[in-house]
Design a protein around this motif. Structure first.
Motif, PDB file in Angstrom:
ATOM      1  N   GLY A 189       0.824  -1.046  -0.027  1.00 27.99           N
ATOM      2  CA  GLY A 189       0.098  -0.089   0.132  1.00 27.99           C
ATOM      3  C   GLY A 189       0.565   1.164  -0.120  1.00 27.99           C
ATOM      4  O   GLY A 189       2.012   1.281   0.375  1.00 27.99           O
ATOM      5  N   VAL A 190       0.114   2.283  -0.485  1.00 28.42           N
ATOM      6  CA  VAL A 190       0.540   3.615  -0.267  1.00 28.42           C
ATOM      7  C   VAL A 190      -0.338   4.607   0.530  1.00 28.42           C
ATOM      8  O   VAL A 190      -1.483   4.822   0.314  1.00 28.42           O
ATOM      9  CB  VAL A 190       1.114   4.058  -1.731  1.00 28.42           C
ATOM     10  CG1 VAL A 190       1.808   5.706  -1.726  1.00 28.42           C
ATOM     11  CG2 VAL A 190       1.954   3.098  -2.438  1.00 28.42           C
ATOM     12  N   TRP A 191       0.447   5.380   1.537  1.00 28.34           N
ATOM     13  CA  TRP A 191      -0.419   6.321   2.003  1.00 28.34           C
ATOM     14  C   TRP A 191      -0.663   7.777   1.115  1.00 28.34           C
ATOM     15  O   TRP A 191       0.260   8.186   0.358  1.00 28.34           O
ATOM     16  CB  TRP A 191       0.282   6.894   3.253  1.00 28.34           C
ATOM     17  CG  TRP A 191      -0.202   5.990   4.585  1.00 28.34           C
ATOM     18  CD1 TRP A 191      -1.117   5.934   5.062  1.00 28.34           C
ATOM     19  CD2 TRP A 191       0.892   5.306   4.959  1.00 28.34           C
ATOM     20  NE1 TRP A 191      -1.138   5.041   6.156  1.00 28.34           N
ATOM     21  CE2 TRP A 191       0.238   4.698   6.471  1.00 28.34           C
ATOM     22  CE3 TRP A 191       2.342   5.226   5.160  1.00 28.34           C
ATOM     23  CZ2 TRP A 191       0.681   4.001   7.253  1.00 28.34           C
ATOM     24  CZ3 TRP A 191       2.811   4.343   5.906  1.00 28.34           C
ATOM     25  CH2 TRP A 191       2.172   3.664   7.159  1.00 28.34           C
ATOM     26  N   ILE A 192      -1.872   8.202   0.783  1.00 26.70           N
ATOM     27  CA  ILE A 192      -1.919   9.414  -0.013  1.00 26.70           C
ATOM     28  C   ILE A 192      -2.477  10.392   0.777  1.00 26.70           C
ATOM     29  O   ILE A 192      -3.768  10.337   1.189  1.00 26.70           O
ATOM     30  CB  ILE A 192      -3.115   8.962  -0.994  1.00 26.70           C
ATOM     31  CG1 ILE A 192      -2.386   7.622  -1.963  1.00 26.70           C
ATOM     32  CG2 ILE A 192      -3.351  10.099  -2.279  1.00 26.70           C
ATOM     33  CD1 ILE A 192      -3.279   7.190  -3.226  1.00 26.70           C
ATOM     34  N   SER A 193      -1.769  11.369   1.046  1.00 23.57           N
ATOM     35  CA  SER A 193      -1.939  12.617   1.722  1.00 23.57           C
ATOM     36  C   SER A 193      -2.745  13.518   1.232  1.00 23.57           C
ATOM     37  O   SER A 193      -2.264  14.140   0.041  1.00 23.57           O
ATOM     38  CB  SER A 193      -0.806  13.162   2.507  1.00 23.57           C
ATOM     39  OG  SER A 193      -0.155  12.222   3.324  1.00 23.57           O
ATOM     40  N   THR A 194      -3.969  13.881   1.879  1.00 20.27           N
ATOM     41  CA  THR A 194      -4.609  15.219   1.081  1.00 20.27           C
ATOM     42  C   THR A 194      -4.451  16.351   2.023  1.00 20.27           C
ATOM     43  O   THR A 194      -4.617  17.483   1.285  1.00 20.27           O
ATOM     44  CB  THR A 194      -6.143  14.727   1.175  1.00 20.27           C
ATOM     45  OG1 THR A 194      -6.664  14.694   2.633  1.00 20.27           O
ATOM     46  CG2 THR A 194      -6.668  13.643   0.250  1.00 20.27           C
ATOM     47  N   VAL A 195      -3.989  16.498   3.150  1.00 19.01           N
ATOM     48  CA  VAL A 195      -3.708  17.460   4.079  1.00 19.01           C
ATOM     49  C   VAL A 195      -2.538  18.302   3.242  1.00 19.01           C
ATOM     50  O   VAL A 195      -1.651  17.799   2.791  1.00 19.01           O
ATOM     51  CB  VAL A 195      -3.317  17.131   5.328  1.00 19.01           C
ATOM     52  CG1 VAL A 195      -2.173  16.475   5.441  1.00 19.01           C
ATOM     53  CG2 VAL A 195      -3.274  18.573   6.429  1.00 19.01           C
ATOM     54  N   PHE A 196      -3.001  19.694   3.093  1.00 24.49           N
ATOM     55  CA  PHE A 196      -1.717  20.675   2.542  1.00 24.49           C
ATOM     56  C   PHE A 196      -1.581  20.337   0.958  1.00 24.49           C
ATOM     57  O   PHE A 196      -0.759  20.574   0.536  1.00 24.49           O
ATOM     58  CB  PHE A 196      -0.518  20.704   3.313  1.00 24.49           C
ATOM     59  CG  PHE A 196      -0.436  21.057   4.607  1.00 24.49           C
ATOM     60  CD1 PHE A 196      -1.092  22.032   5.051  1.00 24.49           C
ATOM     61  CD2 PHE A 196      -0.197  20.197   5.762  1.00 24.49           C
ATOM     62  CE1 PHE A 196      -1.164  22.563   6.398  1.00 24.49           C
ATOM     63  CE2 PHE A 196      -0.157  20.507   7.046  1.00 24.49           C
ATOM     64  CZ  PHE A 196      -0.753  21.646   7.412  1.00 24.49           C
ATOM     65  N   ASN A 197      -2.789  19.600   0.593  1.00 23.90           N
ATOM     66  CA  ASN A 197      -2.622  19.082  -0.944  1.00 23.90           C
ATOM     67  C   ASN A 197      -1.365  18.475  -1.099  1.00 23.90           C
ATOM     68  O   ASN A 197      -0.717  18.637  -2.432  1.00 23.90           O
ATOM     69  CB  ASN A 197      -2.744  20.193  -1.755  1.00 23.90           C
ATOM     70  CG  ASN A 197      -4.232  20.970  -1.708  1.00 23.90           C
ATOM     71  OD1 ASN A 197      -4.167  22.129  -0.981  1.00 23.90           O
ATOM     72  ND2 ASN A 197      -5.097  20.295  -2.242  1.00 23.90           N
TER      73      ASN A 197
END
Length: 548
Positions: A189-197
């Motif tokens: 898996g991969v973490w996909i961060s949306t915070v701060f784009n």
């Protein structure tokens, strides 16, 4: 009489002289140097340009890698970058990495009594282990100091001996260990961060739904081409939502304005695109983070900081929802269950945002007001608050949709051994139990979670928190519990000055290390943008490792 006295005087003088001169000793007998070790295969001698030697203490004979290729008829590929030898013959493939305490044989991890060694630029391997894995019988004749190798039919079968690809053991090609190791059926898996784009959507696509969709499609395609099969997407970055919610506002990272409708359902779109590729979609929630700073003027009217300001604590200029307030915990569970009930997700994923680890947290009044169990120490009370939250959330998820996995990614060190003899052999400045009040051991033992994914963001050579020691500790922690172990990796550190991150092979060596533990059932990488930047060639390394 005088003569006799003179004789006595001479005799006494001789005695005194003898006493003053050290006694003459015969020269010490020199121990005979042990004779060289001989190798025989089916009665025929095997040449070795470097003398085999026996490792003291373990009595294991080491031979040059070239003996394996030229003598035993195996194909040998040497990767100098990773210091890994791939030995193949007929249906057997062995991966041995210098100084690693295990080998990988046909995708299975096997412990070693002696690791491969780089001795003066020559790669030495344990001859008994390699020979037996290749199907040869091995005997030792002490009198003649001879290793007797015998094949099943009296001759080594298979293709003619291959020369090591590089032409020398010390300067091989840097590329290709193409064998897929311990990856069949594992989560990648991969973490996909949306915070701060940070990972998605990009700043350039804010407010543009078509561009956001195109970006997510391209992101998935790139990740899948690296061997990834699961996306962990941050759908609640700051007590807000990347989906239409009746409980929390739209995230500002979609449009630039919190509460503004982006014109589509990003979560529904992402789940559809992810499943279309046969990949899992895990909805990642920051449970107790209310806002990334202390400002409230641009928050939507229904944001928790405005709707329930009494639930909010300002810690180090960031807003947190107070875990000590039972109604606040229940509201977060309600928010998460909205997604569980309305979307076809594969998992609910929490990060380590419980109590902040980097500053004071003003909850004295809460401790007095909400301590029905009369817990004496505030630290124990805080841990109990988080335990109640985890237990109740897990029960809610499993009741509504038993097929949805519930997992948490805590800080990588539970407790240091100096603080607790059952903790890990580490010297971390922060620990999950003591600083974030995350009692992960209880979550595992009680079966409240389906998997745990500790963030092991240190290298194999970082002694204060050494990667392999931590994997072993966590593997032991979940052993026999039914709770899966996924490992969180840090490609974002590649190329940094911290010990161990000067080569992308560090990540690959970590994956190889994981292969020796059946408890490790997957890996998650932080984060998508860092993989896509391809620091130090990590993309090619992962593709090779995963057989892409």
């Amino acid at each position: 009489m005088r003569f006799r006295n003179w004789i006595h005087i001479c005799f006494l003088a001789l005695l005194l002289f003898a006493a003053s001169v050290p006694a003459l000793q015969p020269p010490p007998v020199q121990a005979a140097a042990p004779s060289a070790i001989t190798l025989l295969l089916d009665g025929q001698p095997l040449a070795s340009d470097v003398s085999p030697y026996i490792l003291p203490g373990v009595n294991i004979t080491m031979v040059p890698l070239r003996v394996i290729s030229e003598g035993l008829g195996a194909s040998v590929d040497w990767d100098s970058g990773s210091q890994t030898a791939t030995i193949s013959r007929q249906r057997t493939t062995i991966l041995m990495t210098v100084n690693m305490p295990f080998a990988v044989v046909n995708n299975n991890s096997v412990s070693l009594d002696a690791s491969a060694e780089n001795k003066g630029g020559r790669i030495m391997v344990p001859v008994r282990f390699v020979s037996e894995q290749l199907g040869l019988a091995v005997d030792w004749d002490q009198a003649s100091r001879t290793i007797l190798l015998t094949s099943a039919n009296g001759s080594v079968a298979g293709p003619p001996p291959d020369i090591i690809n590089s032409g020398s053991e010390s300067s091989g090609n840097t590329g290709n260990n193409s064998d897929s190791v311990h990856t069949e059926g594992s989560l990648r898996g991969v973490w996909i961060s949306t915070v701060f784009n940070l990972d998605w959507p990009s700043n350039a696509s804010v407010g543009n739904q078509q561009k956001q969709k195109q970006e997510y499609i391209q992101l998935l395609d790139e990740l899948q081409s690296m061997g990834m099969n699961a996306a962990f997407v941050q759908v609640r970055p700051a007590a807000d939502a990347l989906y239409p919610s009746s409980l929390v506002p739209w995230s500002k990272f979609l449009t630039g304005t919190q509460g503004k409708n982006p014109g589509y359902d990003p979560l529904a779109f992402m789940i559809e695109e992810t499943h279309k590729r046969g990949m899992e979609f895990h909805a990642w929630f920051n449970p107790f983070r209310a806002n990334t700073d202390a400002k409230t003027d641009k928050l939507a009217a229904n944001h928790v900081a405005k709707a329930h300001p009494d639930w909010i604590v300002n810690a180090s200029n960031k807003l947190y929802i107070n875990p000590g307030i039972p109604q606040a915990r229940q509201e977060i569970i309600k928010d998460i269950m909205e997604v569980v009930k309305n979307y076809d997700i594969d998992g609910v994923h929490l990060d380590d945002y419980f109590y902040p680890s980097d500053g004071a947290f003003n909850d004295d009044a809460t401790f007095k007001a909400y301590n029905s169990k009369k817990i004496a120490a505030k630290a124990d009370w805080r841990r109990d608050n988080i335990n109640q939250f985890v237990s109740q959330l897990g029960a809610s998820i499993h009741s509504a949709k038993p097929q949805v996995e519930f997992g948490i990614s805590p800080f990588g060190v539970w407790r240091n051994i100096a603080k607790d003899p059952t903790g890990s052999d580490t010297k971390a400045g922060v620990t999950a139990y003591d600083n974030m009040y995350a009692d992960v051991r209880t979550w595992i033992k009680q079966g409240w979670i389906d998997y745990v994914a500790p963030q092991l963001y240190w290298s194999l050579s970082f002694t204060p928190a050494q990667y392999d020691k931590l994997v072993a500790w966590w593997a032991n922690e979940v052993n026999g519990t039914g709770v899966k172990l996924y490992i969180g990796h840090s490609p974002y550190k590649l190329g940094t000055a911290e010990a161990g991150w000067s080569n992308a092979q560090e990540i690959i060596n970590q994956l190889i290390c994981n292969a020796q533990y059946p408890q490790v059932q997957g890996d998650i990488f932080f984060s998508a943008k860092d993989l896509r930047k391809n620091p130090l060639g990590i993309v090619q390394a992962l593709r090779s490792y995963y057989g892409m």
